[in-house]
Design an enzyme around this catalytic site. Structure first.
Site, PDB file in Angstrom:
ATOM      1  N   GLN A   1      -4.641  -1.351  -7.205  1.00 61.09           N
ATOM      2  CA  GLN A   1      -5.390  -0.529  -6.259  1.00 61.09           C
ATOM      3  C   GLN A   1      -6.037   0.635  -7.000  1.00 61.09           C
ATOM      4  O   GLN A   1      -5.381   1.296  -7.805  1.00 61.09           O
ATOM      5  CB  GLN A   1      -4.483   0.018  -5.151  1.00 61.09           C
ATOM      6  CG  GLN A   1      -5.249   0.838  -4.116  1.00 61.09           C
ATOM      7  CD  GLN A   1      -4.364   1.396  -3.018  1.00 61.09           C
ATOM      8  OE1 GLN A   1      -4.074   2.589  -2.981  1.00 61.09           O
ATOM      9  NE2 GLN A   1      -3.920   0.529  -2.104  1.00 61.09           N
TER      10      GLN A   1
ATOM     11  N   SER B   1      -7.449   5.499  -0.642  1.00 61.83           N
ATOM     12  CA  SER B   1      -7.568   4.178  -1.259  1.00 61.83           C
ATOM     13  C   SER B   1      -9.021   3.717  -1.215  1.00 61.83           C
ATOM     14  O   SER B   1      -9.691   3.846  -0.185  1.00 61.83           O
ATOM     15  CB  SER B   1      -6.684   3.170  -0.517  1.00 61.83           C
ATOM     16  OG  SER B   1      -5.329   3.581  -0.531  1.00 61.83           O
TER      17      SER B   1
ATOM     18  N   ASP C   1       0.822  -1.218   0.000  1.00 62.08           N
ATOM     19  CA  ASP C   1       0.000   0.000   0.000  1.00 62.08           C
ATOM     20  C   ASP C   1       0.852   1.262   0.000  1.00 62.08           C
ATOM     21  O   ASP C   1       0.311   2.368  -0.081  1.00 62.08           O
ATOM     22  CB  ASP C   1      -0.932  -0.007   1.229  1.00 62.08           C
ATOM     23  CG  ASP C   1      -2.002   1.067   1.158  1.00 62.08           C
ATOM     24  OD1 ASP C   1      -2.502   1.332   0.053  1.00 62.08           O
ATOM     25  OD2 ASP C   1      -2.335   1.650   2.203  1.00 62.08           O
TER      26      ASP C   1
END
Length: 300
Positions: free
Chosen positions: A291, A241, A217
């Protein structure tokens, strides 16, 4: 299953790696519904929001606690539903959806004050033989030791903001360079980042898999910003996100250098997609990531 026993931090330890391992060492509870219940804490964060990679890694740890030792996570798909509060505890509820001959499936939901902040489904598999290939690592990139460390890029940054980068448990080396204060060079929707945990963390495989999720991430949003010349320091910029998918292909140590190759194939409608591949330093593909993020840039 013990997760961080070889390197569990001492009380009051200010080592950022120890703090990361501490938040990944979830507590079991006697509470039971139809699900397994675990309790976790968070890193202290200057802005008070839980780091998404943290709750993602904790959800993997919680699910792994319900899986036989001979099965390892190979994929996850998750949604970030609400911002988490770093000052409050997190409850993780694991639903044992399915256990088959080779695969197990788990759903983990992370709650704060009874409200879900993250929801994930993950799959686990025995080590099985099969056909094998992988995309090669890009050639001609500088080695991590040939790149300046992160502090060299933070001159003039506000001390509180600087601490977000200097005090983190992960060492990062950007190619061609970070975009914290400015975007230098070509505005391209791609970059590469060398990264590793700042010190050895023992040999427990589940922790290396969970920390790899934690690391996945980091910086995955940046190719979207780099393509448009937008640094993190731009006033009014909002990035969050939305969802995260990850596939673990092969085992790797996260306390050794890994190359995170990233690109953004699309951005539109206030959203951008980032994709990435993580390689060992000798070119073995370890994981793939995707993502989608919300990106809101203030208009003049």
């Amino acid at each position: 299953m013990t997760d961080v026993d070889p390197v569990s931090p001492a009380p009051g330890d200010t080592d950022p790696v120890a703090r990361m391992l501490d938040v990944l060492d979830l507590s079991s509870t006697a509470a039971r519904t139809t699900e397994d219940i675990f309790i976790g804490s968070s890193h202290a964060m200057p802005l008070g929001r839980v780091f998404g990679g943290q709750v993602l890694a904790q959800s993997i740890v919680a699910a792994e606690r319900t899986i036989p030792d001979d099965r390892a996570v190979h994929s996850m798909h998750g949604y970030f539903l609400r911002p988490g509060d770093a000052d409050k505890g997190i409850t993780f509820a694991v639903d044992r959806i399915h256990d088959g001959r080779s695969f197990s499936t788990r759903r983990t939901q992370a709650f704060q004050e009874g409200v879900p902040i993250f929801s994930m489904i993950a799959s686990f598999q025995d080590e099985d033989p099969g056909v094998e290939h992988h995309a090669p690592m890009p050639e001609g990139l500088p080695a991590p030791d040939a790149l300046p460390d992160i502090e060299a890029h933070l001159s003039g940054m506000n001390p509180m903001s600087k601490s977000l980068f200097v005090d983190r448990p992960i060492d990062l080396r950007h190619i061609p360079g970070p975009i914290y204060l400015s975007v230098d060079g070509e505005h391209s929707p791609s970059q590469a980042v060398w990264l590793r945990v700042r010190r050895p963390i023992g040999d427990t495989p589940v922790i290396h898999r969970a920390v790899l999720a934690y690391m996945s991430d980091l910086t995955i949003q940046e190719p979207i910003l780099r393509a448009h010349g937008i640094p993190w320091a731009k006033p009014g910029l909002k990035v969050a996100s939305l969802d995260h998918a990850m596939w673990w292909h092969r085992s790797a140590r996260v306390d050794e250098w890994l190359l995170y190759v990233q690109e953004s194939p699309s951005a539109r409608g206030g959203r951008g997609l980032g994709t990435g591949r993580i390689y060992t330093q000798d070119g073995i593909l370890v994981a793939s990531i995707a993502q989608e993020v919300m990106v809101r840039v203030p208009t003049p």
